[in-house]
Design an enzyme around this catalytic site. Structure first.
Site, PDB file in Angstrom:
ATOM      1  N   GLY A 137      40.529  41.789  39.248  1.00 23.87           N
ATOM      2  CA  GLY A 137      40.386  41.420  37.873  1.00 23.87           C
ATOM      3  C   GLY A 137      41.109  41.945  36.790  1.00 23.87           C
ATOM      4  O   GLY A 137      41.199  43.189  37.021  1.00 23.87           O
TER       5      GLY A 137
ATOM      6  N   ARG B 295      43.222  38.750  44.130  1.00 21.22           N
ATOM      7  CA  ARG B 295      42.093  39.363  44.907  1.00 21.22           C
ATOM      8  C   ARG B 295      43.043  38.890  46.194  1.00 21.22           C
ATOM      9  O   ARG B 295      43.029  37.978  46.623  1.00 21.22           O
ATOM     10  CB  ARG B 295      40.781  39.173  44.831  1.00 21.22           C
ATOM     11  CG  ARG B 295      40.055  39.144  43.094  1.00 21.22           C
ATOM     12  CD  ARG B 295      38.556  38.926  43.345  1.00 21.22           C
ATOM     13  NE  ARG B 295      37.996  39.032  42.280  1.00 21.22           N
ATOM     14  CZ  ARG B 295      37.586  40.295  41.090  1.00 21.22           C
ATOM     15  NH1 ARG B 295      38.085  41.539  41.754  1.00 21.22           N
ATOM     16  NH2 ARG B 295      37.096  40.230  40.567  1.00 21.22           N
TER      17      ARG B 295
ATOM     18  N   ASP C 295      37.605  49.116  42.433  1.00 21.93           N
ATOM     19  CA  ASP C 295      37.443  49.848  43.629  1.00 21.93           C
ATOM     20  C   ASP C 295      38.273  49.118  44.726  1.00 21.93           C
ATOM     21  O   ASP C 295      38.334  49.631  45.550  1.00 21.93           O
ATOM     22  CB  ASP C 295      35.578  49.268  44.110  1.00 21.93           C
ATOM     23  CG  ASP C 295      34.742  50.598  44.028  1.00 21.93           C
ATOM     24  OD1 ASP C 295      35.711  51.165  43.692  1.00 21.93           O
ATOM     25  OD2 ASP C 295      34.015  49.953  44.738  1.00 21.93           O
TER      26      ASP C 295
ATOM     27  N   THR D 220      39.262  48.234  35.211  1.00 26.00           N
ATOM     28  CA  THR D 220      38.239  47.043  35.392  1.00 26.00           C
ATOM     29  C   THR D 220      37.034  46.874  34.715  1.00 26.00           C
ATOM     30  O   THR D 220      37.327  48.136  33.592  1.00 26.00           O
ATOM     31  CB  THR D 220      37.496  47.062  36.675  1.00 26.00           C
ATOM     32  OG1 THR D 220      36.832  46.381  36.997  1.00 26.00           O
ATOM     33  CG2 THR D 220      37.469  48.352  36.433  1.00 26.00           C
TER      34      THR D 220
ATOM     35  N   ASP E 118      34.626  46.620  33.549  1.00 27.82           N
ATOM     36  CA  ASP E 118      33.432  47.059  35.053  1.00 27.82           C
ATOM     37  C   ASP E 118      32.436  48.500  34.135  1.00 27.82           C
ATOM     38  O   ASP E 118      31.469  48.824  34.738  1.00 27.82           O
ATOM     39  CB  ASP E 118      32.965  46.368  36.153  1.00 27.82           C
ATOM     40  CG  ASP E 118      32.756  44.902  36.279  1.00 27.82           C
ATOM     41  OD1 ASP E 118      32.333  44.548  35.497  1.00 27.82           O
ATOM     42  OD2 ASP E 118      33.235  44.417  37.803  1.00 27.82           O
TER      43      ASP E 118
ATOM     44  N   ASP F 151      32.744  50.928  35.984  1.00 26.82           N
ATOM     45  CA  ASP F 151      32.173  51.708  37.457  1.00 26.82           C
ATOM     46  C   ASP F 151      33.006  51.951  38.441  1.00 26.82           C
ATOM     47  O   ASP F 151      32.209  52.320  39.723  1.00 26.82           O
ATOM     48  CB  ASP F 151      31.514  50.585  38.392  1.00 26.82           C
ATOM     49  CG  ASP F 151      33.042  49.021  38.445  1.00 26.82           C
ATOM     50  OD1 ASP F 151      33.790  49.099  38.767  1.00 26.82           O
ATOM     51  OD2 ASP F 151      32.179  48.435  39.585  1.00 26.82           O
TER      52      ASP F 151
ATOM     53  N   ARG G 250      29.218  41.509  38.606  1.00 30.34           N
ATOM     54  CA  ARG G 250      28.121  41.409  39.704  1.00 30.34           C
ATOM     55  C   ARG G 250      27.218  42.437  40.610  1.00 30.34           C
ATOM     56  O   ARG G 250      26.621  42.813  40.747  1.00 30.34           O
ATOM     57  CB  ARG G 250      29.486  41.173  39.919  1.00 30.34           C
ATOM     58  CG  ARG G 250      29.199  39.812  41.327  1.00 30.34           C
ATOM     59  CD  ARG G 250      29.715  39.163  42.483  1.00 30.34           C
ATOM     60  NE  ARG G 250      31.776  39.802  42.406  1.00 30.34           N
ATOM     61  CZ  ARG G 250      32.472  39.391  42.533  1.00 30.34           C
ATOM     62  NH1 ARG G 250      32.351  38.103  42.088  1.00 30.34           N
ATOM     63  NH2 ARG G 250      33.666  39.915  41.701  1.00 30.34           N
TER      64      ARG G 250
HETATM   65  O1  F6P Z   1      36.405  42.420  37.308  1.00 29.10           O
HETATM   66  C1  F6P Z   1      35.564  42.676  37.304  1.00 29.10           C
HETATM   67  C2  F6P Z   1      34.081  41.231  37.285  1.00 29.10           C
HETATM   68  O2  F6P Z   1      34.843  40.438  35.667  1.00 29.10           O
HETATM   69  C3  F6P Z   1      33.153  41.216  37.101  1.00 29.10           C
HETATM   70  O3  F6P Z   1      32.224  41.708  36.428  1.00 29.10           O
HETATM   71  C4  F6P Z   1      32.649  39.734  37.826  1.00 29.10           C
HETATM   72  O4  F6P Z   1      31.602  39.731  38.694  1.00 29.10           O
HETATM   73  C5  F6P Z   1      33.899  39.637  38.373  1.00 29.10           C
HETATM   74  O5  F6P Z   1      35.117  40.284  38.145  1.00 29.10           O
HETATM   75  C6  F6P Z   1      34.383  37.729  38.942  1.00 29.10           C
HETATM   76  O6  F6P Z   1      34.994  37.958  39.187  1.00 29.10           O
HETATM   77  P1  F6P Z   1      35.816  36.500  39.495  1.00 29.10           P
HETATM   78  O7  F6P Z   1      37.103  35.844  38.543  1.00 29.10           O
HETATM   79  O8  F6P Z   1      37.771  36.648  40.392  1.00 29.10           O
HETATM   80  O9  F6P Z   1      34.876  35.444  39.746  1.00 29.10           O
END
Ligand code: F6P
Length: 326
Positions: A14, A75, A106, A129, A131, A133, A175
């Site tokens: 992301g 991804r 991660d 990120t 997040d 995390d 998430r």
């Molecule tokens: O990059 C982290 C994040 O934004 C999370 O908070 C979220 O759950 C996820 O990515 C969403 O990913 P995507 O845009 O690939 O659906």
């Protein structure tokens, strides 16, 4: 000092505000040390497809203030296969790349760990990120901007919640991680906060609402992380409606707006520091490590540790939020 002459930088997973500031710092520090810098476009996908292009110090001008990532991101499922990684390695070899700087979360670090072991190529990782995390750093690149974006949105929703005496459930990203929800919840004075990491019984929310009602507080904000363990914002709102009808309730999902926009000053500084140190530590022979800042000092954490150790919000902060929102 090592014999590194050509380095490549990429962003993966992301996107996060501040990734561009990190790319700028990597490229300019490389240039300062007379290294050739390359950008890999679309993360591991681009590595497999050979999208590796030279990037000069002037090419990263006017990007420090931009959200998203000029290198694009993806991804990658193909990088999870040995065939994908082999192709990626062959492309790097052809371009003469000696070392990599991976910016992401991660998943990005997991890929880097496997790849550097398989092909013995020096890689360092920068935690990027929203997040927050990633173990081995107090904050990740993008988190500060994301929580400020979320707070701004919640403040606006609060105006209408107050005017109409409504209960609002605001769902924020995360998430698997509750950092955005916890910080947005504390910063907005939310009545209740729901996270993936801890259980918050519905009765606790009912109790908060009843007490608020007794004090004639006619509106309330509830912040729910996308991956909350007992359900998302809509599910919690529906369950509450079955149990308690003291309020008219509404649900707002903030979604991807939290990932965009100009990075905050904090994110730009964090990204600049980490991008600068990425090159410095590679030149000192470090590899297979994630960089982070803990207590204002640079910290190196082996990828293996960074990906296997869980980093989660302190439960005491949740407890504090409960007390402060009464
Ligand atoms: O990059 C982290 C994040 O934004 C999370 O908070 C979220 O759950 C996820 O990515 C969403 O990913 P995507 O845009 O690939 O659906």
């Amino acid at each position: 000092m090592t014999k590194i002459k050509k380095i490549a930088v990429f962003t993966s997973g992301g996107d996060a505000p501040g990734m561009n500031a990190a790319v700028r710092a990597v490229v300019r520090t490389a240039s300062y040390h007379n290294l050739e810098a390359f950008g890999i476009y679309r993360g591991y996908e681009g590595m497999i497809d050979g999208r590796i292009k030279p990037i000069a110090a002037r090419d990263v001008g006017n990007i420090i203030q931009r959200g998203g990532t000029i290198l694009k991101t993806a991804r990658s499922m193909r990088f999870k296969t040995p065939e994908g990684r082999k192709q990626a390695y062959e492309n790097l070899k052809e371009a003469g790349i000696d070392a990599l700087v991976a910016i992401g979360g991660d998943g990005t670090f997991t890929g880097a760990q496997v790849f550097s072991q398989e092909y013995n190529i020096p890689i360092v990782g920068l935690p990027g990120t929203i997040d927050n995390d990633i173990y081995g750093t107090d904050y990740t690149i993008g988190f500060d901007t994301a929580i400020n974006t979320a707070i701004e949105a919640v403040d606006k929703i609060r105006d209408t919640a107050d005017s109409h005496s409504r209960l609002f459930f605001v769902e924020v990203m995360g998430r698997h991680s509750g950092y955005i929800a916890l910080h947005t919840g504390i910063g907005s004075g939310a009545g209740c906060i729901f996270l993936p990491e801890y259980d918050t019984p519905l009765d606790e929310l009912v109790d908060v609402l009843k007490k608020a009602n007794d004090r004639d507080k006619m509106f309330n904000m509830v912040i729910v992380a996308e991956g909350n363990r007992s359900g998302n914002a809509m599910e919690i709102a529906n369950r509450l409606n079955e149990k308690y009808d003291g309020y008219e309730s509404k649900v707002t999902i903030l979604g991807h707006m939290q990932r965009g926009g100009a990075p905050s000053c904090r994110d730009r500084v964090l990204a600049s520091r980490l991008g600068y140190h990425a090159i410095e530590v590679l030149l000192k022979g470090e590899s297979n490590v994630a960089l982070g800042i803990i207590n204002d000092e640079l910290c190196l954490t082996p990828f293996q540790e960074a990906i296997s150790q869980a980093k989660k919000p302190k439960s005491s902060m949740l407890e504090m939020a409960r007390i402060l929102s009464m």
